[in-house]
Design an enzyme around this catalytic site. Structure first.
Site, short mmCIF file in Angstrom:
data_model
loop_
_atom_site.label_atom_id
_atom_site.label_comp_id
_atom_site.label_asym_id
_atom_site.label_seq_id
_atom_site.Cartn_x
_atom_site.Cartn_y
_atom_site.Cartn_z
N HIS A 67 29.36 29.02 49.26
CA HIS A 67 30.32 29.21 48.17
C HIS A 67 29.62 29.73 46.91
O HIS A 67 28.59 29.20 46.52
CB HIS A 67 31.06 27.90 47.85
CG HIS A 67 32.07 27.55 48.89
ND1 HIS A 67 31.72 27.10 50.15
CD2 HIS A 67 33.42 27.62 48.88
CE1 HIS A 67 32.82 26.90 50.86
NE2 HIS A 67 33.87 27.21 50.12
N PRO A 68 30.23 30.73 46.28
CA PRO A 68 29.68 31.22 45.01
C PRO A 68 29.96 30.20 43.91
O PRO A 68 30.98 29.49 43.96
CB PRO A 68 30.49 32.50 44.76
CG PRO A 68 31.81 32.20 45.38
CD PRO A 68 31.53 31.36 46.60
N ARG A 86 40.26 36.00 43.27
CA ARG A 86 41.64 35.66 42.92
C ARG A 86 41.73 34.19 42.46
O ARG A 86 42.40 33.88 41.48
CB ARG A 86 42.50 35.90 44.16
CG ARG A 86 43.92 35.59 43.94
CD ARG A 86 44.81 36.17 45.00
NE ARG A 86 46.03 35.40 44.98
CZ ARG A 86 46.54 34.79 46.02
NH1 ARG A 86 45.98 34.90 47.19
NH2 ARG A 86 47.64 34.09 45.90
N GLU A 87 41.04 33.31 43.17
CA GLU A 87 41.08 31.89 42.83
C GLU A 87 40.45 31.63 41.46
O GLU A 87 41.01 30.89 40.63
CB GLU A 87 40.35 31.09 43.93
CG GLU A 87 41.13 31.10 45.23
CD GLU A 87 40.29 30.95 46.49
OE1 GLU A 87 40.86 30.96 47.58
OE2 GLU A 87 39.05 30.83 46.39
N GLN A 88 39.31 32.24 41.22
CA GLN A 88 38.61 32.01 39.95
C GLN A 88 39.41 32.62 38.79
O GLN A 88 39.45 32.08 37.69
CB GLN A 88 37.20 32.58 40.02
CG GLN A 88 36.37 31.88 41.11
CD GLN A 88 34.88 31.91 40.85
OE1 GLN A 88 34.42 31.89 39.72
NE2 GLN A 88 34.10 31.92 41.92
N1 LIG Z 1 32.08 26.97 43.89
C1 LIG Z 1 33.37 27.00 44.29
O1 LIG Z 1 34.07 26.01 44.27
N2 LIG Z 1 33.84 28.18 44.73
C2 LIG Z 1 35.13 28.29 45.31
N3 LIG Z 1 36.23 27.55 44.78
C3 LIG Z 1 37.33 28.32 44.89
O2 LIG Z 1 38.48 27.96 44.61
N4 LIG Z 1 37.01 29.54 45.37
C4 LIG Z 1 35.66 29.62 45.52
O3 LIG Z 1 34.97 30.58 45.84
#
Ligand SMILES: NC(=O)N[C@H]1NC(=O)NC1=O
Length: 177
Positions: A67-68, A86-88
């Site tokens: 995960h980034p 999109r989430e971020q």
């Molecule tokens: N670090 C982390 O939580 N990354 C994730 N969270 C999220 O909602 N999308 C992601 O890439």
């Protein structure tokens, strides 16, 4: 997309479509394909989650490490996956000012130093004020419970991504903090 369509996919198509349900872990989709047919969305996602639960700790930590960081280097460089971007963005993390971004990056570094994996949170269920608050809180948790919490967040992210793909209502999720 309905479940019949999912069940009719060949291996390549299935991995193309579901390969990023768990961030940068297409191997999980590849393994899940062998377990079709699926009765519905819940059944499908349970196969993803059961695979994760059955991994040794090193594999579970490996998933987290795929995960980034939230508001981290990949976001700055434009190298996030489309889903993560999109989430971020939905959590407001793409429009932080420099001070807030640096604060989050400091907290992310402290977290990674303490636990050996990145801080993971379902950004779409959070917002720019709650993310650093939750990060600061989880920094003080015990490593065992933190691993479980982080994997629970991966499952929330996967649930929402699957619901998007199947055009379903994401049931049973917590409302934004
Ligand atoms: N670090 C982390 O939580 N990354 C994730 N969270 C999220 O909602 N999308 C992601 O890439």
């Amino acid at each position: 997309m309905d479940i019949e369509k999912v069940n009719s996919m060949d291996f390549g198509e299935f991995v193309d479509v579901f390969g990023n349900v768990i961030e940068k872990c297409p191997l999980i989709a590849a393994a899940v394909w062998s377990q079709r047919p699926f009765s519905d969305l819940e059944d499908l996602e349970n196969h993803f989650f059961a695979f994760m639960d059955a991994l040794p700790r090193s594999g579970q930590e490996g998933i987290l490490r795929c995960h980034p960081d939230l508001a981290g280097r990949d976001l700055q460089r434009g190298t996030l996956t489309a889903e993560s971007q999109r989430e971020q963005s939905q959590a407001g993390l793409t429009s932080l000012d420099a001070d807030d971004r640096q604060r989050l990056q400091r907290l992310n570094a402290q977290y990674r130093q303490r636990f050996g994996f990145p801080f993971v949170l379902a950004a779409r269920l959070s917002d720019r004020a709650a993310v650093p608050r939750e990060l600061a809180r989880r920094l003080h948790c015990q490593p065992e419970s933190e691993l479980r919490t982080a994997l629970g967040e991966v499952k929330k992210i996967g649930h929402l991504r699957l619901a998007d793909l199947l055009g379903a209502d994401p049931a049973g999720m917590e409302s934004p903090r």
